[in-house]
Design an enzyme around this catalytic site. Structure first.
Site, PDB file in Angstrom:
ATOM      1  N   ARG A 266       0.823  -1.202   0.000  1.00  0.00           N
ATOM      2  CA  ARG A 266       0.000   0.000   0.000  1.00  0.00           C
ATOM      3  C   ARG A 266       0.859   1.254   0.000  1.00  0.00           C
ATOM      4  NH1 ARG A 266      -0.063  -4.642   1.356  1.00  0.00           N
ATOM      5  NH2 ARG A 266       0.399  -4.169   3.508  1.00  0.00           N
TER       6      ARG A 266
ATOM      7  N   CYS B  43      -5.125  -3.034   8.707  1.00  0.00           N
ATOM      8  CA  CYS B  43      -4.006  -2.349   8.046  1.00  0.00           C
ATOM      9  C   CYS B  43      -4.407  -0.890   7.921  1.00  0.00           C
ATOM     10  CB  CYS B  43      -3.729  -2.951   6.670  1.00  0.00           C
ATOM     11  SG  CYS B  43      -2.540  -1.992   5.689  1.00  0.00           S
TER      12      CYS B  43
ATOM     13  N   THR C 147      -2.749   1.742   6.539  1.00  0.00           N
ATOM     14  CA  THR C 147      -2.476   2.350   5.238  1.00  0.00           C
ATOM     15  C   THR C 147      -3.551   1.989   4.217  1.00  0.00           C
ATOM     16  OG1 THR C 147      -0.121   2.074   5.771  1.00  0.00           O
ATOM     17  CG2 THR C 147      -0.663   2.782   3.548  1.00  0.00           C
ATOM     18  N   ALA C 148      -4.156   0.802   4.352  1.00  0.00           N
ATOM     19  CA  ALA C 148      -5.205   0.373   3.426  1.00  0.00           C
ATOM     20  C   ALA C 148      -6.447   1.253   3.510  1.00  0.00           C
ATOM     21  CB  ALA C 148      -5.582  -1.087   3.700  1.00  0.00           C
TER      22      ALA C 148
ATOM     23  N   THR D 139       3.157   4.673   8.700  1.00  0.00           N
ATOM     24  CA  THR D 139       4.015   4.495   7.534  1.00  0.00           C
ATOM     25  C   THR D 139       4.107   5.800   6.746  1.00  0.00           C
ATOM     26  OG1 THR D 139       2.178   3.827   6.100  1.00  0.00           O
ATOM     27  CG2 THR D 139       3.318   2.077   7.335  1.00  0.00           C
TER      28      THR D 139
ATOM     29  N   LYS E 277       7.810  -6.590  10.173  1.00  0.00           N
ATOM     30  CA  LYS E 277       7.384  -7.379   9.019  1.00  0.00           C
ATOM     31  C   LYS E 277       8.403  -8.466   8.676  1.00  0.00           C
ATOM     32  CE  LYS E 277       4.296  -4.159   6.548  1.00  0.00           C
ATOM     33  NZ  LYS E 277       3.126  -5.057   6.455  1.00  0.00           N
TER      34      LYS E 277
ATOM     35  N   CYS F  80      -0.211   2.262  12.769  1.00  0.00           N
ATOM     36  CA  CYS F  80       0.229   1.221  11.842  1.00  0.00           C
ATOM     37  C   CYS F  80       0.051  -0.082  12.593  1.00  0.00           C
ATOM     38  CB  CYS F  80       1.686   1.415  11.434  1.00  0.00           C
ATOM     39  SG  CYS F  80       2.346   0.029  10.474  1.00  0.00           S
TER      40      CYS F  80
END
Length: 251
Positions: free
Chosen positions: A51, A86, A88-89, A128, A168, A197
């Protein structure tokens, strides 16, 4: 029991955050038996394109089609509303709701609502590059009368290294970096630091944090549980270090 909504989760972005989201849903539900827990459909699809890279223009591959495909499968399987662990999504939130015809929990909006109810006026954001560059969360907070403060360029690099280079990648988090970024945000006037995040949510899961942090994944999970079940009393307050008032203690 029969009238409870069935939750669908577009997961895998990232996988560990999705696993923790499922744990939160279970822990937050005030269920006494297996049968009282909410019904959840999960599609873990880690192949969804990155993303942040798309938002920053570093990739031309939009994650939206893959998220829509996952959402369609959940809808067709019987999901009545969706959640995406998520942050950022959420850049694609409106397109997902429109494309799927299902309500999708907006964790950003829910977090801003919660902070406004707690009468916070200045919030530090750890997120992010994609989330920060989009300005989406900052705009939602501003609409609630809340000022945002961000890490400087070097501190933001530390945030990204924690998210991509450590969490991650399945490596331990450098807590010294985390506390350095936190100190900067508090010095800039933040009353609360929003862990915006879902990878950063895992830091709160695995480490005892001092007062003044709000985990957006916890906010999203609580919102989902509230639509299907009663929430356990210990999750009434989500900001770390919250002290109950004398009135609350009397209750």
């Amino acid at each position: 029991m029969a009238d409870r909504k069935r939750l669908g989760v577009i997961g895998g972005i990232g996988p560990m955050a999705t696993a923790y989201f499922m744990e939160l849903l279970t822990r937050m539900s005030d269920a006494k038996t297996d049968q009282e827990h909410m019904e959840i459909l999960v599609y873990s699809k880690p192949s969804i394109p990155d993303r942040t890279k798309y938002i920053l223009g570093e990739s031309g591959e939009s994650p939206l089609p893959a998220m829509l495909s996952a959402g369609e499968k959940l809808r067709d399987a019987g999901a009545e509303f969706l959640a995406i662990p998520c942050v950022t999504a959420h850049y694609f939130h409106a397109d997902l709701e429109k494309g799927l015809g299902l309500p999708v929990i907006n964790g950003l909006l829910e977090a801003a609502d919660y902070l406004a109810r707690e009468r916070k006026t200045c919030v530090g954001i750890m997120a992010t590059d994609g989330s920060i560059r989009s300005g989406l969360l900052e705009g939602i907070l501003r609409g609630h009368g809340i000022r945002s403060v961000m890490p400087d360029e070097e501190s933001q690099k530390k945030v990204m290294s924690m998210v991509y280079g450590e969490i991650k990648a399945g490596k331990p988090v450098d807590m010294e970096k985390f506390m350095q970024v936190s100190a900067e945000l508090f010095e800039k006037g933040a009353q609360v630091i929003l862990l915006a995040c879902t990878e950063l949510s895992l830091i709160k899961k695995e480490h005892e944090l001092p007062a003044g942090y709000l985990d957006i994944l916890e906010v999203t999970a609580r919102c989902a549980v509230e639509r299907c079940h009663h929430v356990r009393a210990e999750y009434e307050h989500l900001i770390t270090g919250h002290k109950r008032s004398e009135t609350e203690n009397a209750d």
